[in-house]
Write a protein that holds these residues in place. Structure first.
Motif, PDB file in Angstrom:
ATOM      1  N   ILE A  82      -8.597  96.766  36.820  1.00  0.00           N
ATOM      2  CA  ILE A  82      -7.496  96.865  37.776  1.00  0.00           C
ATOM      3  C   ILE A  82      -6.175  97.065  37.039  1.00  0.00           C
ATOM      4  O   ILE A  82      -5.355  97.908  37.415  1.00  0.00           O
ATOM      5  N   ALA A  83      -5.979  96.277  35.964  1.00  0.00           N
ATOM      6  CA  ALA A  83      -4.732  96.393  35.199  1.00  0.00           C
ATOM      7  C   ALA A  83      -4.591  97.787  34.600  1.00  0.00           C
ATOM      8  O   ALA A  83      -3.495  98.355  34.573  1.00  0.00           O
ATOM      9  N   VAL A 125      -6.175  89.424  27.118  1.00  0.00           N
ATOM     10  CA  VAL A 125      -6.244  88.483  28.237  1.00  0.00           C
ATOM     11  C   VAL A 125      -6.033  87.054  27.736  1.00  0.00           C
ATOM     12  O   VAL A 125      -5.298  86.270  28.344  1.00  0.00           O
ATOM     13  N   HIS A 172      -3.659  85.968  39.303  1.00  0.00           N
ATOM     14  CA  HIS A 172      -5.112  85.874  39.202  1.00  0.00           C
ATOM     15  C   HIS A 172      -5.540  84.619  38.449  1.00  0.00           C
ATOM     16  O   HIS A 172      -6.574  84.023  38.781  1.00  0.00           O
ATOM     17  N   PHE A 173      -4.750  84.223  37.477  1.00  0.00           N
ATOM     18  CA  PHE A 173      -5.023  82.936  36.831  1.00  0.00           C
ATOM     19  C   PHE A 173      -4.961  81.823  37.872  1.00  0.00           C
ATOM     20  O   PHE A 173      -5.834  80.940  37.928  1.00  0.00           O
ATOM     21  N   ALA A 226     -13.457  93.099  35.627  1.00  0.00           N
ATOM     22  CA  ALA A 226     -12.833  93.656  36.820  1.00  0.00           C
ATOM     23  C   ALA A 226     -11.313  93.639  36.701  1.00  0.00           C
ATOM     24  O   ALA A 226     -10.647  94.625  37.029  1.00  0.00           O
ATOM     25  N   LEU A 227     -10.759  92.524  36.202  1.00  0.00           N
ATOM     26  CA  LEU A 227      -9.304  92.415  36.087  1.00  0.00           C
ATOM     27  C   LEU A 227      -8.765  93.434  35.102  1.00  0.00           C
ATOM     28  O   LEU A 227      -7.710  94.048  35.337  1.00  0.00           O
ATOM     29  N   ILE A 228      -9.459  93.623  33.987  1.00  0.00           N
ATOM     30  CA  ILE A 228      -9.005  94.591  32.992  1.00  0.00           C
ATOM     31  C   ILE A 228      -9.008  95.996  33.585  1.00  0.00           C
ATOM     32  O   ILE A 228      -8.086  96.787  33.352  1.00  0.00           O
ATOM     33  N   VAL A 267      -5.811  96.766  28.163  1.00  0.00           N
ATOM     34  CA  VAL A 267      -5.895  95.381  27.715  1.00  0.00           C
ATOM     35  C   VAL A 267      -7.346  95.092  27.341  1.00  0.00           C
ATOM     36  O   VAL A 267      -8.265  95.579  27.999  1.00  0.00           O
ATOM     37  N   PHE A 277      -1.314  99.532  36.168  1.00  0.00           N
ATOM     38  CA  PHE A 277      -0.176  99.495  35.255  1.00  0.00           C
ATOM     39  C   PHE A 277      -0.382 100.417  34.061  1.00  0.00           C
ATOM     40  O   PHE A 277       0.386 100.365  33.100  1.00  0.00           O
ATOM     41  N   GLU A 312       3.361  93.409  36.225  1.00  0.00           N
ATOM     42  CA  GLU A 312       2.125  93.242  35.472  1.00  0.00           C
ATOM     43  C   GLU A 312       1.882  91.765  35.134  1.00  0.00           C
ATOM     44  O   GLU A 312       0.788  91.248  35.319  1.00  0.00           O
ATOM     45  N   GLU A 313       2.965  91.126  34.650  1.00  0.00           N
ATOM     46  CA  GLU A 313       2.804  89.703  34.305  1.00  0.00           C
ATOM     47  C   GLU A 313       2.450  88.899  35.553  1.00  0.00           C
ATOM     48  O   GLU A 313       1.624  87.991  35.505  1.00  0.00           O
ATOM     49  N   GLU A 373      -4.359  86.126  25.158  1.00  0.00           N
ATOM     50  CA  GLU A 373      -2.944  85.950  24.837  1.00  0.00           C
ATOM     51  C   GLU A 373      -2.088  85.715  26.070  1.00  0.00           C
ATOM     52  O   GLU A 373      -1.069  85.042  26.009  1.00  0.00           O
ATOM     53  N   LYS A 374      -2.527  86.313  27.187  1.00  0.00           N
ATOM     54  CA  LYS A 374      -1.745  86.132  28.409  1.00  0.00           C
ATOM     55  C   LYS A 374      -2.021  84.787  29.060  1.00  0.00           C
ATOM     56  O   LYS A 374      -1.155  84.194  29.692  1.00  0.00           O
ATOM     57  N   ARG A 432      -2.113 100.236  31.587  1.00  0.00           N
ATOM     58  CA  ARG A 432      -1.970  99.440  30.373  1.00  0.00           C
ATOM     59  C   ARG A 432      -3.359  99.031  29.915  1.00  0.00           C
ATOM     60  O   ARG A 432      -4.122  98.445  30.675  1.00  0.00           O
ATOM     61  N   ARG A 484     -14.337  89.693  46.798  1.00  0.00           N
ATOM     62  CA  ARG A 484     -12.974  90.061  46.408  1.00  0.00           C
ATOM     63  C   ARG A 484     -12.560  91.335  47.136  1.00  0.00           C
ATOM     64  O   ARG A 484     -11.480  91.436  47.687  1.00  0.00           O
ATOM     65  N   PHE A 520       0.826  89.978  38.163  1.00  0.00           N
ATOM     66  CA  PHE A 520      -0.585  90.256  38.470  1.00  0.00           C
ATOM     67  C   PHE A 520      -1.501  89.287  37.726  1.00  0.00           C
ATOM     68  O   PHE A 520      -2.378  88.653  38.323  1.00  0.00           O
ATOM     69  N   TRP A 521      -1.270  89.153  36.435  1.00  0.00           N
ATOM     70  CA  TRP A 521      -2.139  88.282  35.647  1.00  0.00           C
ATOM     71  C   TRP A 521      -2.008  86.830  36.076  1.00  0.00           C
ATOM     72  O   TRP A 521      -2.989  86.133  36.293  1.00  0.00           O
TER      73      TRP A 521
END
Lengths: 209, 209
Positions: free
Chosen positions: A176-177, A190, B157-158, A172-174, A185, A181, B150-151, A192-193, A183, B122, B153-154
């Motif tokens: 939305i991103a 994920v 969520h983390f 789901a997050l991928i 991913v 954005f 973007e950063e 790596e982030k 982008r 959600r 956002f991640w």
DNA sequence: CGGTATTTTAAACAGGTGTTTAAACTGACT
DNA sequence: AGTCAGTTTAAACACCTGTTTAAAATACCG
């Protein structure tokens, strides 16, 4: 392919997507094109099937993970927390090689297991694969010796939560991103982030409350 | 007490403990000492009952949370990330006053909802209570302007994952901590421990990969 | 009090659950 | 070819699921 493996493949896919409670044996055997009774014949019960699905991944993952962490512990110089968490990358991504979408499927299963079925999976993992946890805490201790055992306990569980929870909803997050954005991913993106995030979290200064 | 409230009280307790899928209407009406059909009479369906349980908490929480975050945004000086996350403490702990064990129950429900029922919760929260998210991201942006959308956002969520996942299994963790470190911790103790962690995670330097 | 809403109740509904049974089939070995 | 273990199969098992029905009980109000 054997009936047993057909069941395991179908089960892990559905379990990851809809949870253990949310998936029926009839869905599994239907997707696997196998008779309903085959599950009980080959595995005994649904609960044993769940264990078998997790074991198949853990048996692939845990030796690689253990050796990566051990290698870090036996080094002469002090590793950074970033290095400790990075030790997870190769073993986790190897699951992609071992099975299509293996990495994200496994992490999703882990997330499911932690919330479904009242912590039975937590018990299963900590009792069946205790070395992984031991090596991990040792590596963290080497990287951050000032952290007390109690503080480490909490931060490692926070980390576990971050990883498992993020990955259990990574699809789901991928999505939305990608929309918000534009982008693209993937699962390794994920990972790596999230590593700088959890490394910084564990490295946080100790509050002197 | 009204039948409606008896159902809501029993439902939130069982939902938090066993998940939404894992709790049947018969368990709920049994615990509430109410007829089975009462759920469908008063709420229409099980899904609507879930929404009602969550709304009862969110309606109590969101105004306090919004004002706390807004207050932070309107300050002249730049807030720290620690302050931003600390803005959650008072509104969350107030739930304990509003209902016995309200804080941990609510956070457990949140955890359940994120993994049960394929992200329906959600959707429900982000569409029904969008201001909470907007105010939160604004506050974080004020504390850490260099962080790209973007950063952020991640990392948010983390953070969501860390909090929700930790709290959804907080009872088990508190038990383990009591055994292994003979240290009594309650829900506000866990919150105090998790805030430095997530604040440091969000504050992590941006990787220049 | 009498009559009208509202609420509660027991019962049944249609369908899904994990598990078990006993018969049918399969493939290998004597 | 015949035996026998291993495997697959359709059917039934007992039970649980959310929801609906229509009758009974209660509450409200003129």
């Amino acid at each position: 392919m054997s009936t047993k493996n057909k069941i395991l493949d179908a089960a892990e896919l559905l379990f990851a997507d809809k949870g253990f409670n949310g998936t029926s044996l009839r869905e599994i055997t239907g997707l696997a094109s196998v008779n309903l009774a085959a599950v009980n014949y080959h595995f005994g019960s649904k609960k044993e099937l769940i264990k078998a699905v997790m074991s198949r991944y853990m048996d692939e993952l845990s030796p690689r993970l253990e050796s990566a962490l051990l290698q870090l512990c036996e080094r002469d110089d002090k590793p950074t927390l970033h290095e400790v968490f990075s030790a997870f990358i190769e073993p986790l991504l190897y699951l992609n090689q071992y099975r299509e979408n293996g990495t994200s499927t496994f992490l999703q299963l882990l997330g499911r297991g932690y919330t479904d079925s009242q912590g039975f999976l937590r018990w299963f993992l900590t009792t069946q694969y205790p070395n992984v946890f031991a090596n991990f805490t040792e590596a963290v201790h080497k990287a951050y010796p000032e952290l007390s055992a109690e503080e480490m306990f909490w931060r490692l569980h926070f980390t576990m939560g971050t990883i498992v929870f993020t990955m259990s909803s990574s699809d789901a997050l991928i999505d939305i991103a990608a929309n918000d954005f534009s982008r693209e991913v993937d699962i390794s993106g994920v990972i790596e982030k999230v590593i700088p995030y959890v490394a910084a979290g564990v490295a946080a200064p100790i509050s002197n409350k």
